[in-house]
Design an enzyme around this catalytic site. Structure first.
Site, PDB file in Angstrom:
ATOM      1  N   GLU A   3       0.285  -1.162   0.522  1.00  0.00           N
ATOM      2  CA  GLU A   3       0.128  -0.119  -0.063  1.00  0.00           C
ATOM      3  C   GLU A   3       0.662   1.270  -0.057  1.00  0.00           C
ATOM      4  OE1 GLU A   3      -3.755   1.791   3.024  1.00  0.00           O
ATOM      5  OE2 GLU A   3      -2.174   0.267   3.507  1.00  0.00           O
ATOM      6  N   GLU A  15     -12.677   3.045   5.043  1.00  0.00           N
ATOM      7  CA  GLU A  15     -11.071   3.675   5.877  1.00  0.00           C
ATOM      8  C   GLU A  15     -11.234   4.971   6.117  1.00  0.00           C
ATOM      9  OE1 GLU A  15      -7.094   1.131   6.239  1.00  0.00           O
ATOM     10  OE2 GLU A  15      -6.669   3.340   5.306  1.00  0.00           O
TER      11      GLU A  15
END
Length: 260
Positions: free
Chosen positions: A149, A244
């Site tokens: 990520e 998120e």
């Protein structure tokens, strides 16, 4: 139709961690994800059992789990490329995978780690490459993928764009390494979301969203999340989209934009 899951390490933090899966289910979600939910890379069996039981009892599906990433509150962002903590990361791999195996999770996020004083980029990337390959090999035995990520807000974290993360993936060379495309992080870091989606959707293993600026729920900023999710779907992405974001108020009040 977009499949949403909720990240319970950033939402429902008003509640103790083990009460959050039930809160997510009551809010209408059937799937959840977590950052590493323990204070140590090697929790006790009792701690693991309590975590697994909380998810099972709530009747939700775990679709994403981070490997241990250090002390996130105080700025750590992963152990993958941290030479002195490499053994800690490796000890964590089978534990994370065993939790996922019990709960049917097939995606694990391996935060790469900050750049460190006294260590060269080459030294960190060599251990990072080795650890990503090890994690990916272990995950492959479970039919799972390992995610890499790009993130924002961490000045010493080296993976800022999709290209940065894909370069790390290519160095490791494992077939089950995938890009975690958090549309908020990529936007804040100046990446071109249209280009990322057009060129790399086939390499994306998971998508997360928050609005920008602010990292709050969709509709609080200026990011065309519906448009980008539509483009992702048009390019073949059919996985979960993780929420998120930091709710601007109470977590339970931040889902009004959703038709759950």
């Amino acid at each position: 139709m977009t499949k949403y899951d909720i990240n319970l390490s950033i939402l429902f933090t008003e509640l103790p961690l083990l009460e959050r899966p039930e809160a997510a289910r009551k809010a209408g979600f059937e799937a959840v994800e977590f950052w590493w939910p323990f204070d140590t890379a090697v929790p006790s069996d009792a701690q693991v059992d309590k975590f697994v039981r909380a998810i099972e009892d709530a009747g939700v599906q775990l679709v994403g789990l981070n490997f241990a990433a250090g002390d996130m509150v105080n700025g750590d962002r992963g152990l993958v490329s941290w030479p002195e903590r490499s053994s800690e990361f490796r000890e964590n791999i089978p534990i994370a995978l065993s939790i996922g195996e019990r709960l049917g999770c097939r995606a694990y996020n391996a935060l790469y780690g900050n750049r460190l004083e006294g260590k060269t980029q080459q030294e960190q990337d060599e251990i990072g490459t080795e650890n990503l390959a090890l994690a990916a090999y272990a995950a492959r035995q479970h039919g799972a993928v390992v995610l890499v990520e790009p993130i924002s807000g961490a000045p010493r974290y080296p993976l800022l764009t999709a290209a940065d993360a894909l370069a790390a993936i290519d160095r490791a060379g494992a077939p089950n390494l995938r890009l975690l495309a958090d549309l908020y992080h990529l936007t804040v870091n100046g990446d071109d979301l249209d280009a990322v989606i057009a060129e790399h959707t086939g390499r994306i293993g998971h998508v997360q969203i928050a609005d920008a600026p602010g990292r709050n729920e969709p509709g609080t900023g200026g990011l065309d999340l519906d448009g980008y999710l539509g483009k992702l779907a048009g390019c073949g992405y059919d996985g979960y989209v993780g929420l998120e974001y930091k709710p601007s108020g109470a977590s339970a009040d931040s889902f009004k934009w959703l038709d759950l």
